[in-house]
Design a protein around this motif. Sequence first.
Motif, mmCIF file in Angstrom:
data_model
loop_
_atom_site.group_PDB
_atom_site.id
_atom_site.type_symbol
_atom_site.label_atom_id
_atom_site.label_comp_id
_atom_site.label_asym_id
_atom_site.label_seq_id
_atom_site.Cartn_x
_atom_site.Cartn_y
_atom_site.Cartn_z
ATOM 1 N N SER A 175 45.891 31.258 37.169
ATOM 2 C CA SER A 175 46.317 32.590 36.753
ATOM 3 C C SER A 175 45.174 33.579 36.947
ATOM 4 N N ASN A 176 45.505 34.867 36.923
ATOM 5 C CA ASN A 176 44.475 35.898 37.008
ATOM 6 C C ASN A 176 43.531 35.830 35.808
ATOM 7 N N ASP A 177 44.079 35.453 34.626
ATOM 8 C CA ASP A 177 43.234 35.292 33.440
ATOM 9 C C ASP A 177 42.166 34.224 33.665
ATOM 10 N N LEU A 178 42.547 33.142 34.347
ATOM 11 C CA LEU A 178 41.581 32.076 34.606
ATOM 12 C C LEU A 178 40.516 32.552 35.598
ATOM 13 N N LEU A 179 40.923 33.322 36.600
ATOM 14 C CA LEU A 179 39.961 33.871 37.545
ATOM 15 C C LEU A 179 39.008 34.845 36.851
ATOM 16 N N ASP A 180 39.511 35.569 35.846
ATOM 17 C CA ASP A 180 38.640 36.413 35.019
ATOM 18 C C ASP A 180 37.618 35.551 34.282
ATOM 19 N N LEU A 181 38.092 34.461 33.688
ATOM 20 C CA LEU A 181 37.215 33.549 32.949
ATOM 21 C C LEU A 181 36.116 33.019 33.873
ATOM 22 N N TYR A 182 36.472 32.734 35.137
ATOM 23 C CA TYR A 182 35.514 32.220 36.111
ATOM 24 C C TYR A 182 34.606 33.312 36.683
ATOM 25 N N GLY A 183 34.918 34.587 36.389
ATOM 26 C CA GLY A 183 34.114 35.675 36.929
ATOM 27 C C GLY A 183 34.281 35.867 38.420
ATOM 28 N N VAL A 184 35.478 35.598 38.937
ATOM 29 C CA VAL A 184 35.726 35.685 40.380
ATOM 30 C C VAL A 184 35.943 37.143 40.789
ATOM 31 N N ALA A 185 35.251 37.577 41.836
ATOM 32 C CA ALA A 185 35.376 38.942 42.333
ATOM 33 C C ALA A 185 36.766 39.167 42.923
ATOM 34 N N PRO A 186 37.272 40.403 42.871
ATOM 35 C CA PRO A 186 38.635 40.692 43.365
ATOM 36 C C PRO A 186 38.876 40.230 44.797
ATOM 37 N N GLU A 187 37.861 40.338 45.662
ATOM 38 C CA GLU A 187 38.073 39.972 47.066
ATOM 39 C C GLU A 187 38.109 38.462 47.290
ATOM 40 N N ASN A 188 37.759 37.675 46.292
ATOM 41 C CA ASN A 188 37.743 36.214 46.444
ATOM 42 C C ASN A 188 38.839 35.522 45.634
ATOM 43 N N ARG A 189 39.869 36.267 45.229
ATOM 44 C CA ARG A 189 40.833 35.733 44.276
ATOM 45 C C ARG A 189 41.941 34.919 44.926
#
Length: 337
Positions: free
Chosen positions: A117-131
């Motif tokens: 999920s996008n929430d998990l990508l937030d938790l991982y600190g993933v930049a928008p271009e690498n999502r």
Amino acid sequence: MGGTRWLLIETFGGGEPTVIGLGSAPRKFVPLAQMFRHRETLATLRAAIEATQAALRPLEILSGDGRRRTVTQPLLIDDERMHAVLVWSGPVEEEVPPRDPVGAWYFNLATGQSTRSNDLLDLYGVAPENRARDHAIAGVFTRVITNSDESDALAKVVRSAPGTEHQAVWTVRRDDGALRAAHFSCRMLEEQSAAGKSEVLMRGVTHDIGDAFDISGAPPPVILEHRVLDAAAEEGEFRAIVDLRTLRLLRWMGPPMPEIAWQSLAGEPVPAIHPEDLPAAKTMSRDLAHARTSALLRLRTLDNGWKPVHARAVLMALDQYTTAALVTVREADPRTP
């Protein structure tokens, strides 16, 4: 219910919702009725979960006398499925406290794919271009530092038995380099795909519970078993744990082999063994019950070609009932027949 702490309640399916977090403290799938004995509190909580699951959006619900409010934040894996919900309740005049980062995910054990999920990508600190939301299950292990229960978790993935649950505190390496202690909770469910095919999915949530150096249960950056395996690898060799039944990569032990397609990212070739080499790979898997095995195989590359590799395998026990292959690969000498 109330005070300064949020409740984290899983709603994966396969049973009644249970508590898996109280503030930043993990909980072991605690039934609601076991944690909340007061009938009115329990009814308020269940109503808030049901309303949030129906709305699939954050809600604020006032009590009948208008003196208390219940605030919810759903953890969605997609527009139609909620994996968990965060719930806080308190007097209307009380400020809603900050909450921990939490994200939803699932593994499709039929395809070997993981969706985040996008929430998990937030938790991982993933930049928008690498999502990239979808990738191979093996990709999960490039980010997490597992604990001593890793073999048990991999065994459950291999067995893929509906109803199986797992919880663990592992260390997550964020994209900014921060090491965070994360509590993983998941359950396997048998579901029907859009095509009507039966699949087993492992549905879960990851809960950031604090700085890894402050949480005693978080594993250190390199655990001993991984250090030993890395030290034993020869120059140019790469090691992987492979599912004997599906021949699918479960995880790399150490760095992945360069140029090989294995992550299943969008725009990349599908990971594969060359069709002509599949019989040899299956023979390797079958014969491991009796002895170490080896073969020359071609693996799909990122440029959609094929890389010849020497693969040798030994049987490894994940638990008392489940085995996998520890496979060592190195680039084959083109002069070798």
